[in-house]
Design a protein around this motif. Structure first.
Motif, PDB file in Angstrom:
ATOM      1  N   PRO A 141       0.809  -1.220   0.000  1.00  0.00           N
ATOM      2  CA  PRO A 141       0.000   0.000   0.000  1.00  0.00           C
ATOM      3  C   PRO A 141       0.843   1.271   0.000  1.00  0.00           C
ATOM      4  O   PRO A 141       1.943   1.313   0.549  1.00  0.00           O
ATOM      5  CB  PRO A 141      -0.810  -0.118   1.293  1.00  0.00           C
ATOM      6  CG  PRO A 141       0.019  -0.984   2.189  1.00  0.00           C
ATOM      7  CD  PRO A 141       0.680  -1.972   1.263  1.00  0.00           C
ATOM      8  N   VAL A 142       0.280   2.299  -0.622  1.00  0.00           N
ATOM      9  CA  VAL A 142       0.835   3.649  -0.538  1.00  0.00           C
ATOM     10  C   VAL A 142       0.019   4.399   0.507  1.00  0.00           C
ATOM     11  O   VAL A 142      -1.199   4.524   0.382  1.00  0.00           O
ATOM     12  CB  VAL A 142       0.758   4.377  -1.885  1.00  0.00           C
ATOM     13  CG1 VAL A 142       1.299   5.804  -1.758  1.00  0.00           C
ATOM     14  CG2 VAL A 142       1.523   3.606  -2.961  1.00  0.00           C
ATOM     15  N   ILE A 143       0.691   4.870   1.545  1.00  0.00           N
ATOM     16  CA  ILE A 143       0.055   5.624   2.616  1.00  0.00           C
ATOM     17  C   ILE A 143       0.650   7.033   2.610  1.00  0.00           C
ATOM     18  O   ILE A 143       1.872   7.198   2.720  1.00  0.00           O
ATOM     19  CB  ILE A 143       0.273   4.981   4.001  1.00  0.00           C
ATOM     20  CG1 ILE A 143      -0.134   3.502   3.993  1.00  0.00           C
ATOM     21  CG2 ILE A 143      -0.462   5.760   5.083  1.00  0.00           C
ATOM     22  CD1 ILE A 143      -1.598   3.256   3.840  1.00  0.00           C
ATOM     23  N   ALA A 144      -0.209   8.040   2.474  1.00  0.00           N
ATOM     24  CA  ALA A 144       0.242   9.435   2.512  1.00  0.00           C
ATOM     25  C   ALA A 144      -0.283  10.067   3.788  1.00  0.00           C
ATOM     26  O   ALA A 144      -1.484  10.255   3.956  1.00  0.00           O
ATOM     27  CB  ALA A 144      -0.273  10.189   1.289  1.00  0.00           C
ATOM     28  N   SER A 145       0.623  10.387   4.704  1.00  0.00           N
ATOM     29  CA  SER A 145       0.272  10.871   6.036  1.00  0.00           C
ATOM     30  C   SER A 145       0.564  12.362   6.153  1.00  0.00           C
ATOM     31  O   SER A 145       1.718  12.790   6.071  1.00  0.00           O
ATOM     32  CB  SER A 145       1.073  10.083   7.087  1.00  0.00           C
ATOM     33  OG  SER A 145       0.851  10.587   8.378  1.00  0.00           O
ATOM     34  N   VAL A 146      -0.497  13.156   6.345  1.00  0.00           N
ATOM     35  CA  VAL A 146      -0.397  14.607   6.462  1.00  0.00           C
ATOM     36  C   VAL A 146      -0.639  15.003   7.913  1.00  0.00           C
ATOM     37  O   VAL A 146      -1.570  14.506   8.552  1.00  0.00           O
ATOM     38  CB  VAL A 146      -1.428  15.301   5.552  1.00  0.00           C
ATOM     39  CG1 VAL A 146      -1.417  16.808   5.766  1.00  0.00           C
ATOM     40  CG2 VAL A 146      -1.168  14.964   4.089  1.00  0.00           C
ATOM     41  N   SER A 147       0.190  15.898   8.447  1.00  0.00           N
ATOM     42  CA  SER A 147       0.064  16.333   9.843  1.00  0.00           C
ATOM     43  C   SER A 147      -0.142  17.840   9.930  1.00  0.00           C
ATOM     44  O   SER A 147       0.561  18.609   9.266  1.00  0.00           O
ATOM     45  CB  SER A 147       1.319  15.957  10.643  1.00  0.00           C
ATOM     46  OG  SER A 147       1.458  14.552  10.732  1.00  0.00           O
ATOM     47  N   PHE A 148      -1.095  18.230  10.762  1.00  0.00           N
ATOM     48  CA  PHE A 148      -1.336  19.633  11.074  1.00  0.00           C
ATOM     49  C   PHE A 148      -1.359  19.796  12.592  1.00  0.00           C
ATOM     50  O   PHE A 148      -1.948  18.983  13.301  1.00  0.00           O
ATOM     51  CB  PHE A 148      -2.669  20.120  10.502  1.00  0.00           C
ATOM     52  CG  PHE A 148      -2.769  20.059   9.008  1.00  0.00           C
ATOM     53  CD1 PHE A 148      -1.848  20.716   8.202  1.00  0.00           C
ATOM     54  CD2 PHE A 148      -3.796  19.358   8.396  1.00  0.00           C
ATOM     55  CE1 PHE A 148      -1.944  20.669   6.819  1.00  0.00           C
ATOM     56  CE2 PHE A 148      -3.906  19.303   7.021  1.00  0.00           C
ATOM     57  CZ  PHE A 148      -2.978  19.955   6.229  1.00  0.00           C
ATOM     58  N   GLY A 149      -0.748  20.860  13.082  1.00  0.00           N
ATOM     59  CA  GLY A 149      -0.790  21.135  14.514  1.00  0.00           C
ATOM     60  C   GLY A 149       0.501  20.778  15.224  1.00  0.00           C
ATOM     61  O   GLY A 149       1.606  20.891  14.678  1.00  0.00           O
ATOM     62  N   GLN A 150       0.348  20.310  16.444  1.00  0.00           N
ATOM     63  CA  GLN A 150       1.464  20.015  17.336  1.00  0.00           C
ATOM     64  C   GLN A 150       2.450  19.022  16.732  1.00  0.00           C
ATOM     65  O   GLN A 150       2.054  17.972  16.211  1.00  0.00           O
ATOM     66  CB  GLN A 150       0.923  19.443  18.652  1.00  0.00           C
ATOM     67  CG  GLN A 150       1.965  18.941  19.629  1.00  0.00           C
ATOM     68  CD  GLN A 150       2.776  20.057  20.230  1.00  0.00           C
ATOM     69  OE1 GLN A 150       2.239  21.011  20.770  1.00  0.00           O
ATOM     70  NE2 GLN A 150       4.087  19.949  20.153  1.00  0.00           N
ATOM     71  N   LEU A 176       5.357   9.909   3.196  1.00  0.00           N
ATOM     72  CA  LEU A 176       4.934   8.860   2.274  1.00  0.00           C
ATOM     73  C   LEU A 176       5.559   7.535   2.679  1.00  0.00           C
ATOM     74  O   LEU A 176       6.777   7.444   2.865  1.00  0.00           O
ATOM     75  CB  LEU A 176       5.359   9.191   0.842  1.00  0.00           C
ATOM     76  CG  LEU A 176       4.655  10.336   0.120  1.00  0.00           C
ATOM     77  CD1 LEU A 176       5.217  10.478  -1.295  1.00  0.00           C
ATOM     78  CD2 LEU A 176       3.151  10.112   0.073  1.00  0.00           C
ATOM     79  N   MET A 177       4.708   6.512   2.823  1.00  0.00           N
ATOM     80  CA  MET A 177       5.187   5.152   3.091  1.00  0.00           C
ATOM     81  C   MET A 177       4.700   4.272   1.947  1.00  0.00           C
ATOM     82  O   MET A 177       3.503   4.192   1.680  1.00  0.00           O
ATOM     83  CB  MET A 177       4.648   4.651   4.438  1.00  0.00           C
ATOM     84  CG  MET A 177       5.153   5.443   5.622  1.00  0.00           C
ATOM     85  SD  MET A 177       4.561   4.802   7.235  1.00  0.00           S
ATOM     86  CE  MET A 177       2.845   5.356   7.203  1.00  0.00           C
ATOM     87  N   ARG A 178       5.644   3.584   1.292  1.00  0.00           N
ATOM     88  CA  ARG A 178       5.317   2.819   0.091  1.00  0.00           C
ATOM     89  C   ARG A 178       6.049   1.486   0.094  1.00  0.00           C
ATOM     90  O   ARG A 178       6.774   1.156   1.028  1.00  0.00           O
ATOM     91  CB  ARG A 178       5.711   3.627  -1.155  1.00  0.00           C
ATOM     92  CG  ARG A 178       5.024   4.967  -1.284  1.00  0.00           C
ATOM     93  CD  ARG A 178       5.503   5.777  -2.460  1.00  0.00           C
ATOM     94  NE  ARG A 178       6.864   6.272  -2.293  1.00  0.00           N
ATOM     95  CZ  ARG A 178       7.393   7.293  -2.942  1.00  0.00           C
ATOM     96  NH1 ARG A 178       6.676   7.938  -3.831  1.00  0.00           N
ATOM     97  NH2 ARG A 178       8.639   7.669  -2.724  1.00  0.00           N
ATOM     98  N   GLY A 179       5.860   0.730  -0.996  1.00  0.00           N
ATOM     99  CA  GLY A 179       6.581  -0.521  -1.190  1.00  0.00           C
ATOM    100  C   GLY A 179       6.333  -1.518  -0.075  1.00  0.00           C
ATOM    101  O   GLY A 179       5.199  -1.711   0.374  1.00  0.00           O
ATOM    102  N   ALA A 180       7.413  -2.144   0.410  1.00  0.00           N
ATOM    103  CA  ALA A 180       7.308  -3.206   1.416  1.00  0.00           C
ATOM    104  C   ALA A 180       7.310  -2.672   2.843  1.00  0.00           C
ATOM    105  O   ALA A 180       7.408  -3.457   3.795  1.00  0.00           O
ATOM    106  CB  ALA A 180       8.462  -4.197   1.231  1.00  0.00           C
TER     107      ALA A 180
END
Length: 202
Positions: free
Chosen positions: A129-138, A165-169
């Protein structure tokens, strides 16, 4: 921010790239406040050691129609996309080169809120899976731990307006968490855009 400004996290058996300031401070401030006000946040209850407990954060699931997502022992039907979530998604998709169909939102109210060690490896997310993690704040610390060798660890800081971004294995070999903190912390909202590979249609 241009894609080449991302910083690869050098850990084995993984493909992880961090963009520390993917969104401007002004954009991030606006989206943080808007998401606080316009998302129907809920505190789920999960079963631990045979008894129900409140999850230590608030959550929401938004996505394409009928894109259900099962995690923590429950199946969630999506809320509709909001304008904020679609605008953020469009910008993230340009870098991830992926068309996302859902987003899991987590709201950490203070340092007592957290997420424990886990991998984003539910069958519905597919093999790599491709996981796109966006952070706002602290700013919060995001920790990795290798599944086969627990001595292999990495810790990074997820800043206001960052994209990870976390991808591949990555999900095959690594666990990750956002630990609790005893220090007084402000709120953080995290969006993890995902691709659900299969889902139920009534």
């Amino acid at each position: 921010m241009r894609p080449e400004e991302g910083r690869r996290i050098e850990i084995p058996d993984a493909d992880v790239v961090l963009f520390p300031a993917f969104f401007s401070s002004g954009q991030s401030d606006r989206w943080l406040e808007s998401l606080k006000q316009n998302i129907a946040w809920k505190q789920q209850r999960i079963t631990m050691f045979g008894r129900p407990v409140a999850m230590p954060r608030l959550t929401a699931w938004h996505g394409d129609k009928w894109v259900e997502y099962s995690y923590s022992g429950a199946t969630h039907r999506p809320q509709d996309w909001t304008d904020d979530l679609l605008q953020i998604k469009a910008l993230v998709e340009q870098v991830a080169d992926t068309r996302f169909n859902g987003v899991l939102l987590n709201r950490y109210r203070d340092g007592r809120d957290s997420v424990s060690w886990h991998s984003d490896d539910e069958p519905a997310l597919g093999v790599n899976p491709v996981i796109a993690s966006v952070s706002f704040g602290q700013l919060r610390r995001f920790q990795f731990k290798h599944k086969q060798n627990s001595q292999l660890r990495e810790s990074i800081e997820l800043t206001h307006g960052s994209l990870l971004l976390m991808r591949g294995a990555t999900q095959h070999h690594w666990l990750h968490q956002v630990p609790k903190s005893k220090r007084p912390l402000d709120e953080r909202i995290n969006l993890t855009y995902r691709v659900i590979q299969h889902f139920a249609v009534d």
